[in-house]
Design a protein around this motif. Structure first.
Motif, short mmCIF file in Angstrom:
data_model
loop_
_atom_site.label_atom_id
_atom_site.label_comp_id
_atom_site.label_asym_id
_atom_site.label_seq_id
_atom_site.Cartn_x
_atom_site.Cartn_y
_atom_site.Cartn_z
N HIS A 29 7.55 0.15 -1.98
CA HIS A 29 7.51 0.70 -0.63
C HIS A 29 8.07 -0.31 0.38
O HIS A 29 7.79 -1.50 0.31
N SER A 81 6.34 9.56 1.35
CA SER A 81 5.38 8.55 0.87
C SER A 81 5.68 8.19 -0.58
O SER A 81 5.70 7.01 -0.94
N MET A 86 5.39 4.71 2.02
CA MET A 86 3.94 4.69 2.10
C MET A 86 3.42 3.51 2.92
O MET A 86 2.55 3.66 3.78
N ALA A 90 1.31 3.11 6.62
CA ALA A 90 0.11 2.27 6.69
C ALA A 90 0.26 1.23 7.79
O ALA A 90 -0.69 0.96 8.54
N ASP A 112 -0.78 8.92 -1.20
CA ASP A 112 -1.46 7.73 -0.70
C ASP A 112 -2.80 7.47 -1.39
O ASP A 112 -3.04 6.37 -1.89
N SER A 192 -3.55 1.04 2.05
CA SER A 192 -3.59 2.50 1.91
C SER A 192 -3.75 3.14 3.27
O SER A 192 -4.60 2.72 4.07
N LEU A 193 -2.94 4.15 3.56
CA LEU A 193 -3.03 4.87 4.83
C LEU A 193 -4.41 5.47 5.01
O LEU A 193 -5.01 5.36 6.09
#
Length: 358
Positions: A29, A81, A86, A90, A112, A192-193
């Motif tokens: 990412h 994502s 992703m 975040a 996510d 992590s979102l």
């Protein structure tokens, strides 16, 4: 292999070596903090076509962040994502660049939350026959692979979370908050979102939540509860609409950063009309709006309806809006990096809209 075996492979029928070969190149990412896109955005502003559209959209996003009265709603549809954005989303939460999120269930759960549990997405090094992928329990999103066995693990975790809750109705926001709490305690990825949104009180809404891996887990929760003769939790889509409208009323001035379209796009825009229906006749249309999409406008569908069209419905003002017709993973990192490095987010007050519902 027969059709039945190809459709429903058993443990013994999965070629583990072939599967490992196909799932060998993880999607990495993009990190918007690691590069400064300001020079290229400035240069693109002196070009034409999509480059100039992107530069103008970036300026509008920076205006949202600079406007002390503006609350930013991030709207995400599609598979960006899984495709490498992703950590970008975040970082937006971590750096106070968004105040609320409306997304597809797939974005939040299959992508996510899935990675928050320690699972990965993979680059497709080849695109074999999709029946072969099915025989290996590999799911494909264009040129990205997901391990179906890992995805089913995610389904079971969703069911486990649902089993732990009081059997009553929950908005998707309330349930996703429980998912964030679970990742704080059991997650395997800090960035992590879902986890960061929980920690920063940024509410996440998925108006079609069960249209995702979560749906399978919640069906399992309900069926298991039925077999036990007990009660089960449910999702309240009306509460979703009411709660996001409450945020719009509280926020006043708002800006939309929309990736893709579909249900999340319409849901976020409709809060203006809903507020009017509730008697808030002075509610502002969304003052700022950006949409990044590849959808064709000619079919009249919501995903492709322009922001100018949304003005006719009383949803979006047309003074500060920009459509960007581009595949989002190719342009969103530039927009987000530019805004990150210009640093307007450092002066923003945190909204913490999730606390409205405590």
């Amino acid at each position: 292999m027969s059709e039945d075996l190809a459709t429903h492979p058993t443990e013994d029928q999965i070629d583990r070596q072939k599967k490992a070969e196909l799932l060998s190149s993880q999607v990495e990412h993009i990190d918007i903090t690691s590069f400064d896109a300001r020079p290229i955005i400035d240069a693109m502003g002196k070009m034409s076509f999509t480059s100039r559209d992107l530069a103008r959209a970036t300026r509008i996003y920076n205006q949202m962040l600079e406007d002390k009265d503006c609350s930013v709603i991030l709207v995400v549809a599609g598979s960006t994502s899984a495709g490498g954005c992703m950590d970008l989303y975040a970082e937006m939460v971590k750096s106070n660049m968004v105040d609320a999120i409306v997304a597809t269930g797939a974005t939040i759960v299959d992508m996510d939350f899935f990675e928050g549990l320690g699972h990965k997405h993979y680059q497709a090094l080849e695109i074999p026959d999709d029946k072969v992928l099915r025989s290996l329990y590999i799911d494909r999103i264009y040129d990205t692979y997901i391990d179906e066995e890992a995805l089913q693990d995610t389904d079971h975790v969703i069911a486990k979370i649902a089993d732990s809750l009081e059997p009553k109705a929950y908005s998707s926001r309330a349930f996703i908050r429980e998912m964030g709490k679970y990742l704080v305690e059991h997650g395997k990825k800090d960035n992590s979102l879902v986890k960061l949104a929980y920690e920063h009180d940024v509410p996440i809404f998925c108006p079609a939540f069960t249209d995702s891996s979560a749906g399978f887990g919640l069906v399992k929760h309900q069926v298991d509860a039925m077999h036990r003769g007990g009660h089960w939790m449910t999702l309240d889509s009306i509460a979703d609409f009411r709660e996001l409208t409450d945020i719009k009323i509280k926020a006043g001035t708002t800006g939309l950063l929309m990736i893709g379209g579909g249900v999340p796009k319409n849901f976020a825009q409709d809060t203006v009309v809903c507020a009017e229906i509730l008697g808030h006749e002075d509610v502002e249309m969304h003052k700022y709006a950006i949409q990044i999409t590849v959808a064709d406008v000619r079919d009249g569908a919501c995903s492709s309806s322009t922001l100018q069209e949304a003005c006719s419905w009383g949803k979006v003002d047309t003074a500060l809006e920009q459509m960007v017709f581009a595949e989002a993973t190719s342009v969103l990192p530039l927009l987000a990096s530019d805004a990150y490095h210009r640093g307007a987010w450092k002066e923003r007050e945190k909204r913490r809209f999730a606390k409205l519902f405590d």
